[in-house]
Scaffold this motif. Structure first.
Motif, PDB file in Angstrom:
ATOM      1  N   ALA A 303      40.494 -44.686 -49.834  1.00  0.00           N
ATOM      2  CA  ALA A 303      41.583 -44.200 -48.702  1.00  0.00           C
ATOM      3  C   ALA A 303      42.905 -44.331 -49.180  1.00  0.00           C
ATOM      4  N   ALA A 304      43.486 -44.926 -50.119  1.00  0.00           N
ATOM      5  CA  ALA A 304      44.584 -45.118 -50.575  1.00  0.00           C
ATOM      6  C   ALA A 304      44.971 -43.766 -51.662  1.00  0.00           C
ATOM      7  N   ASP A 305      43.929 -43.352 -52.087  1.00  0.00           N
ATOM      8  CA  ASP A 305      44.154 -41.670 -52.800  1.00  0.00           C
ATOM      9  C   ASP A 305      44.194 -40.879 -51.910  1.00  0.00           C
ATOM     10  N   ALA A 306      43.403 -40.862 -50.766  1.00  0.00           N
ATOM     11  CA  ALA A 306      43.440 -39.790 -49.725  1.00  0.00           C
ATOM     12  C   ALA A 306      44.684 -39.952 -48.982  1.00  0.00           C
ATOM     13  N   GLU A 307      45.325 -41.027 -48.724  1.00  0.00           N
ATOM     14  CA  GLU A 307      46.687 -41.047 -47.959  1.00  0.00           C
ATOM     15  C   GLU A 307      47.675 -40.415 -49.061  1.00  0.00           C
ATOM     16  N   GLN A 308      47.837 -41.029 -50.027  1.00  0.00           N
ATOM     17  CA  GLN A 308      48.758 -40.341 -50.950  1.00  0.00           C
ATOM     18  C   GLN A 308      48.801 -38.893 -51.199  1.00  0.00           C
ATOM     19  N   ILE A 309      47.613 -38.277 -51.310  1.00  0.00           N
ATOM     20  CA  ILE A 309      47.282 -36.785 -51.458  1.00  0.00           C
ATOM     21  C   ILE A 309      47.643 -36.055 -50.034  1.00  0.00           C
ATOM     22  N   LEU A 310      47.257 -36.670 -49.045  1.00  0.00           N
ATOM     23  CA  LEU A 310      47.456 -36.114 -47.747  1.00  0.00           C
ATOM     24  C   LEU A 310      49.110 -35.967 -47.307  1.00  0.00           C
ATOM     25  N   THR A 311      49.669 -37.102 -47.843  1.00  0.00           N
ATOM     26  CA  THR A 311      51.334 -37.335 -47.667  1.00  0.00           C
ATOM     27  C   THR A 311      51.888 -36.308 -48.404  1.00  0.00           C
ATOM     28  N   ALA A 312      51.354 -36.097 -49.811  1.00  0.00           N
ATOM     29  CA  ALA A 312      52.166 -35.054 -50.821  1.00  0.00           C
ATOM     30  C   ALA A 312      51.890 -33.820 -50.157  1.00  0.00           C
ATOM     31  N   MET A 313      50.680 -33.427 -49.602  1.00  0.00           N
ATOM     32  CA  MET A 313      50.507 -32.045 -49.019  1.00  0.00           C
ATOM     33  C   MET A 313      51.428 -31.922 -47.825  1.00  0.00           C
ATOM     34  N   ALA A 314      51.491 -32.759 -47.079  1.00  0.00           N
ATOM     35  CA  ALA A 314      52.353 -32.599 -45.843  1.00  0.00           C
ATOM     36  C   ALA A 314      54.082 -32.448 -46.319  1.00  0.00           C
ATOM     37  N   ASP A 315      54.306 -33.212 -47.463  1.00  0.00           N
ATOM     38  CA  ASP A 315      55.680 -33.174 -47.921  1.00  0.00           C
ATOM     39  C   ASP A 315      55.836 -31.600 -48.358  1.00  0.00           C
ATOM     40  N   ALA A 316      54.827 -31.260 -49.239  1.00  0.00           N
ATOM     41  CA  ALA A 316      54.880 -29.800 -49.824  1.00  0.00           C
ATOM     42  C   ALA A 316      55.006 -28.704 -48.623  1.00  0.00           C
ATOM     43  N   ASP A 317      54.571 -29.024 -47.522  1.00  0.00           N
ATOM     44  CA  ASP A 317      54.363 -28.008 -46.502  1.00  0.00           C
ATOM     45  C   ASP A 317      55.699 -27.981 -45.561  1.00  0.00           C
ATOM     46  N   GLU A 318      56.651 -28.743 -45.960  1.00  0.00           N
ATOM     47  CA  GLU A 318      57.797 -29.056 -45.182  1.00  0.00           C
ATOM     48  C   GLU A 318      58.877 -27.960 -45.537  1.00  0.00           C
TER      49      GLU A 318
END
Length: 318
Positions: A303-318
């Motif tokens: 879950a920690a890996d998933a959260e970090q990757i999802l956060t990075a994806m959201a940051d990249a889309d901003e």
């Protein structure tokens, strides 16, 4: 469409799934997917989450056709749409010939044809249309207002892609390299969809893990995908995609997955760049699967890996 998240194992008790559901509820992922489970059953797992206040879009990737009559499958999918109040993707797969034979007495003569018939019958049942499948009993569900239900089929190879193109709303692919999705599966989906108003959208499950000095990506890939790497249909798909995979040597197959980038491993930024290849290939919904980490280090780490990757994806889309 925002990335989605797969709960990576068959749950043995319901609270295991809550952290993954919360990542969706908090807006980091657009949908929570669960696979076929012979432990806590997936439809009931989602109903439990609703009781805990986690009402999110959900997907099933994929439940096995021979386990349910199409009318029961339609009733279960619609129940989830009613309980969650959110869209549902009801994905179905033909299962292995051995399992089909053990449950039905004989394997499907043409699995792709059987899958298309099953998906069409589920759709008819959801629409309240009297229908049948393989000579089984006929009957439709009473119409009710509920959140949308999309009918999906598990797709690995062109024949199933053409079948999905004829009847499905979603083609759910698993461990399929982006170039293979673009060059092989999407054209086959379009071919099957000739005469339809639209081509099924593509949802692809992608194995992911974050790099760490203590981690061996080949070990993670083998732990997470080793079972699939022993099966003829997955290894055939990978070889068609240019990834050397031999069902007799799943560890070598795991190494090939890592080397080809199909097992996506690296820093958050590197993982995001690799996942962008799937978007560029025409994948509509990327589904993150941290099963390698989950089976190696536990669900908290997954879950920690998933959260970090999802956060990075959201940051990249901003």
């Amino acid at each position: 469409m925002p990335p989605a998240l797969l709960f990576p194992i068959q749950p043995t008790y319901p609270d295991q799934v809550i952290p993954f559901g919360e990542l969706v509820m908090n807006g980091l992922a657009g949908r929570l997917w669960l696979g076929q489970s012979f432990a806590v059953e997936s439809h009931q797992m989602i109903a439990y989450l609703v009781g805990r206040g986690i009402k999110v879009p959900t997907g099933l990737s994929v439940t096995l056709m021979p386990l349910r009559h199409p009318m029961e499958a339609a009733a279960q999918a619609r129940s989830l749409a009613l309980l969650t109040g959110r869209p549902v993707v009801a994905g179905y797969g033909a299962a292995t010939p051995e399992l089909v034979q053990s449950l039905r007495g004989t394997p499907y003569r043409k699995p792709a044809t059987a899958a298309a018939g099953y998906a069409q019958t589920v759709r008819d049942m959801l629409n309240g249309v009297i229908s049948g499948h393989d000579g089984e009993a006929r009957g439709g569900l009473p119409k009710m207002k509920h959140a949308p239900v999309e009918v999906g089929l598990g797709v690995l190879r062109p024949r199933m892609a053409r079948a999905a193109g004829r009847v499905a709303d979603v083609a759910v692919t698993w461990m399929t390299p982006p170039g293979y999705v673009r060059d092989t599966l999407i054209p086959a989906l379009a071919e099957g969809a000739t005469g339809r108003a639209s081509v099924p959208r593509v949802a692809t499950v992608v194995h992911v893990a974050l790099a760490h000095p203590s981690r061996d990506p080949v070990k993670l890939a083998h732990n997470g995908a080793g079972r699939h790497l022993t099966t003829p249909h997955y290894t055939d798909m990978l070889r068609r995609a240019g990834v050397p995979a031999d069902p007799a040597d799943p560890r070598a197959g795991a190494k090939a997955l890592v080397e080809a980038g199909v097992y996506v491993y690296g820093t958050p930024e590197e993982v995001v760049r690799r996942l962008r290849d799937y978007r560029d290939a025409g994948v509509d919904e990327i589904i993150l699967n941290t099963v390698g980490v989950g089976l190696t280090e536990g669900l908290k780490a997954a879950a920690a890996d998933a959260e970090q990757i999802l956060t990075a994806m959201a940051d990249a889309d901003e």
